[in-house]
Write a protein that holds these residues in place. Structure first.
Motif, PDB file in Angstrom:
ATOM      1  N   UNK A  83       7.492   6.236 -48.771  1.00 59.98           N
ATOM      2  CA  UNK A  83       7.691   6.454 -50.203  1.00 59.98           C
ATOM      3  C   UNK A  83       6.639   5.712 -51.017  1.00 59.98           C
ATOM      4  N   UNK A  84       6.357   4.476 -50.635  1.00 63.16           N
ATOM      5  CA  UNK A  84       5.330   3.696 -51.341  1.00 63.16           C
ATOM      6  C   UNK A  84       3.952   4.330 -51.164  1.00 63.16           C
ATOM      7  N   UNK A  85       3.651   4.766 -49.967  1.00 63.00           N
ATOM      8  CA  UNK A  85       2.351   5.411 -49.714  1.00 63.00           C
ATOM      9  C   UNK A  85       2.185   6.665 -50.556  1.00 63.00           C
ATOM     10  N   UNK A  86       3.229   7.470 -50.618  1.00 60.84           N
ATOM     11  CA  UNK A  86       3.151   8.702 -51.399  1.00 60.84           C
ATOM     12  C   UNK A  86       3.041   8.400 -52.889  1.00 60.84           C
ATOM     13  N   UNK A  87       3.784   7.402 -53.358  1.00 57.92           N
ATOM     14  CA  UNK A  87       3.720   7.032 -54.775  1.00 57.92           C
ATOM     15  C   UNK A  87       2.334   6.513 -55.146  1.00 57.92           C
ATOM     16  N   UNK A  88       1.790   5.639 -54.333  1.00 57.94           N
ATOM     17  CA  UNK A  88       0.456   5.092 -54.600  1.00 57.94           C
ATOM     18  C   UNK A  88      -0.597   6.191 -54.523  1.00 57.94           C
ATOM     19  N   UNK A  89      -0.486   7.049 -53.530  1.00 60.89           N
ATOM     20  CA  UNK A  89      -1.442   8.161 -53.391  1.00 60.89           C
ATOM     21  C   UNK A  89      -1.381   9.083 -54.606  1.00 60.89           C
ATOM     22  N   UNK A  90      -0.180   9.345 -55.083  1.00 63.11           N
ATOM     23  CA  UNK A  90      -0.022  10.224 -56.245  1.00 63.11           C
ATOM     24  C   UNK A  90      -0.679   9.615 -57.473  1.00 63.11           C
ATOM     25  N   UNK A  91      -0.540   8.310 -57.628  1.00 68.60           N
ATOM     26  CA  UNK A  91      -1.130   7.634 -58.780  1.00 68.60           C
ATOM     27  C   UNK A  91      -2.648   7.545 -58.687  1.00 68.60           C
ATOM     28  N   UNK A  92      -3.153   7.331 -57.492  1.00 70.87           N
ATOM     29  CA  UNK A  92      -4.591   7.096 -57.332  1.00 70.87           C
ATOM     30  C   UNK A  92      -5.402   8.362 -57.064  1.00 70.87           C
ATOM     31  N   UNK A  93      -4.834   9.307 -56.349  1.00 66.59           N
ATOM     32  CA  UNK A  93      -5.615  10.461 -55.913  1.00 66.59           C
ATOM     33  C   UNK A  93      -5.470  11.639 -56.865  1.00 66.59           C
ATOM     34  N   UNK A  94      -4.271  11.922 -57.280  1.00 68.82           N
ATOM     35  CA  UNK A  94      -3.994  13.040 -58.189  1.00 68.82           C
ATOM     36  C   UNK A  94      -4.590  14.355 -57.680  1.00 68.82           C
ATOM     37  N   UNK A  95      -4.226  14.687 -56.475  1.00 69.84           N
ATOM     38  CA  UNK A  95      -4.700  15.923 -55.865  1.00 69.84           C
ATOM     39  C   UNK A  95      -3.538  16.879 -55.647  1.00 69.84           C
ATOM     40  N   UNK A  96      -3.821  18.165 -55.727  1.00 70.42           N
ATOM     41  CA  UNK A  96      -2.806  19.173 -55.454  1.00 70.42           C
ATOM     42  C   UNK A  96      -2.412  19.179 -53.976  1.00 70.42           C
ATOM     43  N   UNK A  97      -3.264  18.640 -53.143  1.00 70.03           N
ATOM     44  CA  UNK A  97      -3.004  18.635 -51.696  1.00 70.03           C
ATOM     45  C   UNK A  97      -1.951  17.597 -51.297  1.00 70.03           C
ATOM     46  N   UNK A  98      -1.540  16.736 -52.216  1.00 78.64           N
ATOM     47  CA  UNK A  98      -0.551  15.717 -51.873  1.00 78.64           C
ATOM     48  C   UNK A  98       0.816  16.310 -51.534  1.00 78.64           C
ATOM     49  N   UNK A  99       1.061  17.533 -51.932  1.00 74.63           N
ATOM     50  CA  UNK A  99       2.325  18.163 -51.583  1.00 74.63           C
ATOM     51  C   UNK A  99       2.455  18.230 -50.067  1.00 74.63           C
ATOM     52  N   UNK A 100       1.327  18.472 -49.381  1.00 76.63           N
ATOM     53  CA  UNK A 100       1.349  18.549 -47.920  1.00 76.63           C
ATOM     54  C   UNK A 100       1.769  17.205 -47.319  1.00 76.63           C
ATOM     55  N   UNK A 101       1.227  16.117 -47.870  1.00 76.46           N
ATOM     56  CA  UNK A 101       1.606  14.786 -47.385  1.00 76.46           C
ATOM     57  C   UNK A 101       3.084  14.536 -47.637  1.00 76.46           C
ATOM     58  N   UNK A 102       3.565  14.903 -48.808  1.00 77.88           N
ATOM     59  CA  UNK A 102       4.974  14.701 -49.136  1.00 77.88           C
ATOM     60  C   UNK A 102       5.904  15.495 -48.232  1.00 77.88           C
ATOM     61  N   UNK A 103       5.565  16.738 -47.991  1.00 79.00           N
ATOM     62  CA  UNK A 103       6.384  17.570 -47.105  1.00 79.00           C
ATOM     63  C   UNK A 103       6.345  17.019 -45.685  1.00 79.00           C
TER      64      UNK A 103
END
Length: 117
Positions: A83-103
Motif C-alpha cells: 500500500x505504501x509503495x503504491x501510494x508513493x508511486x502514485x504521488x511521484x510517478x503519476x503514470x496511467x500504467x500504475x493501474x497495472x501495479x495496483x491490480x
C-alpha cells in the motif's frame, strides 16, 4: 553441474535481496527468503538445510514447506508495504500504467491472505 550452479547463484541473489529488504522498508524480505530456499533446495541442499536451521528464517520456511503457511505478521507487513509503495508511486510517478501495479498487488494480496497461518 551448470544447472546446480545457476540455482546456487539464484539462491544467493535472492538471499542477498532478502537481507537488503530487512533494512530497506520498501523491499520485502519474506518472498526473497522463500525464493532462496526454493533455489537452494535444487542447487545446494546443504545451504537449504542451513536456512531451515536458521533462528529467524527456519520456522517461517518450515511452515511454508509443510503447509504453504504465511504468518499473519508477514501478511500485514506485505499489505502495508504494498500500500505504501503504491501510494508513493502514485504521488511521484503519476503514470496511467500504475493501474497495472495496483491490480498486480491486489491479486498478490488476495492470494497471500488466503494462505493458512
Amino acid at each position: 553441474m551448470l544447472r546446480r550452479n545457476l540455482w546456487r547463484i539464484a539462491g544467493l541473489l535472492a538471499l542477498l535481496l532478502g537481507a537488503i529488504g530487512a533494512v530497506l522498508p520498501l523491499l520485502p524480505t519474506t518472498p526473497f527468503v522463500l525464493l532462496a530456499a526454493f533455489c537452494f533446495a535444487r542447487g545446494e541442499p546443504a545451504w537449504h538445510a542451513w536456512l531451515l536451521r536458521h533462528k529467524t528464517f527456519g520456522p517461517l520456511l518450515a511452515d511454508w514447506e509443510a503447509r504453504g503457511a504465511v504468518p499473519r505478521r508477514a501478511k500485514w507487513a506485505a499489505t502495508i508495504m504494498m500500500a505504501a509503495s503504491l501510494a508513493i508511486s502514485t504521488l511521484l510517478i503519476r503514470s496511467q500504467a500504475l493501474w497495472f501495479a495496483g491490480v498486480s498487488m491486489a491479486l498478490v494480496l488476495i492470494w497471500l491472505w488466503r494462505r493458512p497461518e
